[in-house]
Design an enzyme around this catalytic site. Structure first.
Site, PDB file in Angstrom:
ATOM      1  N   ASP A  79      -7.990  -4.993  -0.290  1.00 36.03           N
ATOM      2  CA  ASP A  79      -8.463  -5.972  -1.647  1.00 36.03           C
ATOM      3  C   ASP A  79      -8.268  -7.594  -1.436  1.00 36.03           C
ATOM      4  O   ASP A  79      -8.585  -8.402  -1.991  1.00 36.03           O
ATOM      5  CB  ASP A  79      -7.775  -5.554  -2.738  1.00 36.03           C
TER       6      ASP A  79
ATOM      7  N   HIS B 209       0.899  -1.060   0.043  1.00 36.99           N
ATOM      8  CA  HIS B 209      -0.071   0.048  -0.072  1.00 36.99           C
ATOM      9  C   HIS B 209       0.760   0.998   0.025  1.00 36.99           C
ATOM     10  O   HIS B 209       2.043   1.122   0.661  1.00 36.99           O
ATOM     11  CB  HIS B 209      -0.694   0.097   1.211  1.00 36.99           C
TER      12      HIS B 209
HETATM   13  C1  SDX Z   1      -5.965   0.149  -3.061  1.00 28.46           C
HETATM   14  O1  SDX Z   1      -4.066   4.545  -2.156  1.00 28.46           O
HETATM   15  C2  SDX Z   1      -5.134   3.919  -1.543  1.00 28.46           C
HETATM   16  O2  SDX Z   1      -5.675   4.128  -0.523  1.00 28.46           O
HETATM   17  C3  SDX Z   1      -5.897   2.557  -2.322  1.00 28.46           C
HETATM   18  C4  SDX Z   1      -6.591   1.951  -1.495  1.00 28.46           C
HETATM   19  C5  SDX Z   1      -8.167   2.885  -1.422  1.00 28.46           C
HETATM   20  O3  SDX Z   1      -8.982   2.405  -0.444  1.00 28.46           O
HETATM   21  O4  SDX Z   1      -8.338   3.629  -2.314  1.00 28.46           O
HETATM   22  O5  SDX Z   1      -6.161   1.469  -0.323  1.00 28.46           O
HETATM   23  C6  SDX Z   1      -7.095   0.915  -2.643  1.00 28.46           C
HETATM   24  O6  SDX Z   1      -5.714   0.345  -4.384  1.00 28.46           O
HETATM   25  C7  SDX Z   1      -5.250  -0.910  -2.537  1.00 28.46           C
HETATM   26  C8  SDX Z   1      -3.900  -1.670  -3.362  1.00 28.46           C
HETATM   27  C9  SDX Z   1      -4.448  -2.610  -4.204  1.00 28.46           C
HETATM   28  N1  SDX Z   1      -3.450  -2.938  -5.048  1.00 28.46           N
HETATM   29  C10 SDX Z   1      -2.624  -4.305  -4.952  1.00 28.46           C
HETATM   30  O7  SDX Z   1      -2.934  -4.953  -4.431  1.00 28.46           O
HETATM   31  C11 SDX Z   1      -1.639  -4.455  -6.069  1.00 28.46           C
HETATM   32  C12 SDX Z   1      -0.537  -4.984  -5.514  1.00 28.46           C
HETATM   33  N2  SDX Z   1       0.126  -3.728  -4.861  1.00 28.46           N
HETATM   34  C13 SDX Z   1       0.911  -3.112  -5.562  1.00 28.46           C
HETATM   35  O8  SDX Z   1       1.182  -3.052  -6.922  1.00 28.46           O
HETATM   36  C14 SDX Z   1       1.654  -1.783  -4.658  1.00 28.46           C
HETATM   37  O9  SDX Z   1       1.855  -2.327  -3.557  1.00 28.46           O
HETATM   38  C15 SDX Z   1       0.696  -0.550  -4.692  1.00 28.46           C
HETATM   39  C16 SDX Z   1       0.472  -0.380  -5.881  1.00 28.46           C
HETATM   40  C17 SDX Z   1      -0.514  -0.660  -3.907  1.00 28.46           C
HETATM   41  C18 SDX Z   1       1.406   0.429  -4.075  1.00 28.46           C
HETATM   42  O10 SDX Z   1       2.616   0.691  -5.061  1.00 28.46           O
HETATM   43  P1  SDX Z   1       3.653   1.829  -4.615  1.00 28.46           P
HETATM   44  O11 SDX Z   1       3.497   2.400  -3.113  1.00 28.46           O
HETATM   45  O12 SDX Z   1       3.962   2.632  -5.652  1.00 28.46           O
HETATM   46  O13 SDX Z   1       4.842   0.860  -4.132  1.00 28.46           O
HETATM   47  P2  SDX Z   1       6.057   0.405  -5.325  1.00 28.46           P
HETATM   48  O14 SDX Z   1       5.406  -0.095  -6.413  1.00 28.46           O
HETATM   49  O15 SDX Z   1       7.074   1.540  -5.393  1.00 28.46           O
HETATM   50  O16 SDX Z   1       6.737  -0.869  -4.518  1.00 28.46           O
HETATM   51  C19 SDX Z   1       7.865  -0.518  -3.564  1.00 28.46           C
HETATM   52  C20 SDX Z   1       8.527  -1.905  -3.533  1.00 28.46           C
HETATM   53  C21 SDX Z   1       9.013  -2.246  -4.987  1.00 28.46           C
HETATM   54  O17 SDX Z   1      10.207  -3.121  -4.997  1.00 28.46           O
HETATM   55  P3  SDX Z   1      11.566  -2.392  -5.067  1.00 28.46           P
HETATM   56  O18 SDX Z   1      11.629  -1.839  -6.479  1.00 28.46           O
HETATM   57  O19 SDX Z   1      11.734  -1.427  -3.742  1.00 28.46           O
HETATM   58  O20 SDX Z   1      12.634  -3.516  -5.054  1.00 28.46           O
HETATM   59  O21 SDX Z   1       7.687  -3.017  -3.103  1.00 28.46           O
HETATM   60  C22 SDX Z   1       7.463  -3.984  -4.286  1.00 28.46           C
HETATM   61  C23 SDX Z   1       8.080  -3.146  -5.643  1.00 28.46           C
HETATM   62  O22 SDX Z   1       8.294  -4.237  -6.393  1.00 28.46           O
HETATM   63  N3  SDX Z   1       5.975  -4.345  -4.246  1.00 28.46           N
HETATM   64  C24 SDX Z   1       5.519  -5.387  -4.470  1.00 28.46           C
HETATM   65  C25 SDX Z   1       4.243  -5.504  -4.054  1.00 28.46           C
HETATM   66  N4  SDX Z   1       3.898  -4.098  -3.829  1.00 28.46           N
HETATM   67  C26 SDX Z   1       5.178  -3.287  -4.020  1.00 28.46           C
HETATM   68  N5  SDX Z   1       6.476  -6.681  -4.434  1.00 28.46           N
HETATM   69  C27 SDX Z   1       5.505  -7.699  -4.859  1.00 28.46           C
HETATM   70  N6  SDX Z   1       4.218  -7.947  -4.407  1.00 28.46           N
HETATM   71  C28 SDX Z   1       3.278  -6.703  -4.302  1.00 28.46           C
HETATM   72  N7  SDX Z   1       2.199  -6.683  -3.992  1.00 28.46           N
END
Ligand code: SDX
Length: 394
Positions: A329, A272
């Protein structure tokens, strides 16, 4: 930093507004709406009360709630011509695309909503129309995909009951309202109601900032929510769990895939932007999963897989170091499926829950007379160059 502009791609640390609606503390896992904790609201309030709280700023008195609900009931029907529009969509159309199209179309049937300077009463009528019509449009998009007749709203019923009957009822038989289903959906809608400046709420504010109509702004929010990194994740979580189940339940294989920087696979429902602790909504939903599945007498192997996946990730330093916890989710889709919703409708359910939050965010930004959103950039393209045709060059 170019002296003028600070880059923050994805607005990872940019405040876009002040707001009185929702407070998040990502480190402590706190979520409050107008000062009330999400735990209190989920336990003691109804979704319609929370919608009123978000939009008007206080919990409604009995009289206010009665007036609000009867106003909504008066507007649950949509113009009959909209039924014909449904015929134009193929059964395979994703209901989020149908919903966002039809919400924009509402402005064609209510053109007064296009006037950015109309009075508060007229704005409130548009707010009521949206709250009233979106469940009807959502249920009808599902019925259209099934080739089933679209049931008219039944205004003897409450907000959630009415939606469930339009979703699952048939004109050939009595639809028996299951109180367990109503309670579960009411609670899930509360848990999705608002979340400060998330991607879709920020989209609603940006679209609204140009003085586009509330219908156009909400349609923008629906489209932003549709994405798999945002609300679309609840559909992708179930698809991921099904894939793991079909692959012999090999949890570690998918944990390793999610950690592999060369593999685009992510654990959907994990991570998140704000919560670097447990998402308080995920905690409530997880607890509620067992209760609802038990009440509905549903056994779902994907719930066992989800719990094992969560345990494995929470003990893996890749996820621990990045503070990746289950989000709202991760478990919601398991309950939605146990309730009988098809996976394509999961993100629509998220949209129905988030609608009052989007409306509250739009209303607040309009009342604050916020300027049109127009971020800057740092240009990194080619410097000035003359356009010389080949024939000119010789
Ligand atoms: C919602 O914003 C809100 O409030 C949203 C929400 C709402 O109520 O409106 O809460 C609802 O959208 C919840 C999120 C649902 N999405 C998912 O579950 C999709 C999977 N999660 C991600 O793609 C990710 O965690 C996000 C999109 C939720 C957040 O992304 P960020 O903050 O841009 O983080 P990032 O992509 O920069 O990740 C940071 C690191 C990265 O690794 P490094 O580059 O540092 O090595 O964490 C890793 C990412 O690769 N990472 C994950 C991951 N999420 C982040 N690795 C594996 N699995 C994951 N799910």
């Amino acid at each position: 930093q170019s002296g003028l502009i600070t880059m923050d791609v994805g607005f990872k640390n940019t405040g876009s507004t002040t707001s009185n609606i929702t407070f998040l503390d990502g480190e402590k896992g706190i979520l409050r709406h107008r000062g009330y904790s999400i735990e209190d609201l989920a336990e003691k309030a109804s979704f319609v009360e929370v919608a009123y709280l978000l939009i008007y700023g206080h919990l409604p008195s009995t009289e206010e709630l009665d007036a609000f609900q009867s106003e909504i009931r008066r507007h649950t029907l949509v113009h009959e011509n909209i039924k014909d529009i449904f015929q134009g969509f193929p059964a395979s159309a994703h209901p989020m695309g149908v919903l966002s199209s039809l919400v924009t179309t509402l402005s064609a049937f209510h053109p007064e909503s296009l006037d950015p300077h109309r009075d508060a009463e007229a704005v409130n009528l548009t707010i009521i129309r949206l709250l009233a019509k979106i469940p009807t449009l959502a249920a009808w998009s599902y019925k259209n995909s099934q080739g089933h007749p679209q049931l008219y709203p039944d205004n003897k019923l409450g907000y959630v009951e009415n939606f469930l009957k339009m979703m699952f009822g048939l004109p050939t038989e009595e639809y028996n309202i299951d109180p367990a289903l109503v309670e579960a959906l009411d609670k899930l809608l509360i848990l999705h109601a608002d979340h400060e400046q998330n991607c879709s709420a920020a989209t609603v504010r940006v679209v609204g900032s140009s003085e586009a109509s509330l219908y156009a702004s909400i349609s923008g929010g629906i489209n932003a929510l549709w994405g798999g990194l945002h609300g679309g994740a609840n559909q992708k979580v179930i698809e991921m769990l099904e894939m793991i189940k079909a692959d012999g339940g090999d949890i570690q294989k998918y944990i390793d895939k999610a950690k592999d920087p060369n593999d685009p696979f992510r654990l959907m429902g994990f991570g998140h932007r704000v919560y670097k602790n447990f998402d308080p909504r995920a905690k409530i939903i997880k607890k509620y999963c067992d209760v609802v599945l038990d009440k509905l007498g549903v056994q779902d192997q994907t719930l066992d897989i989800a719990k094992k996946l969560e345990e494995a990730a929470l003990n893996d330093e890749y996820f621990i170091n990045r503070k990746l916890f289950p989000n709202v989710d991760f478990y919601s889709g398991i309950i939605y499926r146990a309730m009988g919703f098809p996976v394509e409708m999961f993100t629509v359910l998220f949209a129905i829950g988030r609608l009052p939050g989007w409306i509250a965010q739009w209303k607040e930004s309009r009342e604050m007379k916020q300027a049109i959103s127009r971020p800057r950039q740092i240009y990194t393209g080619p410097a000035l160059r003359p356009l010389v045709r080949e024939e000119e060059a010789v």
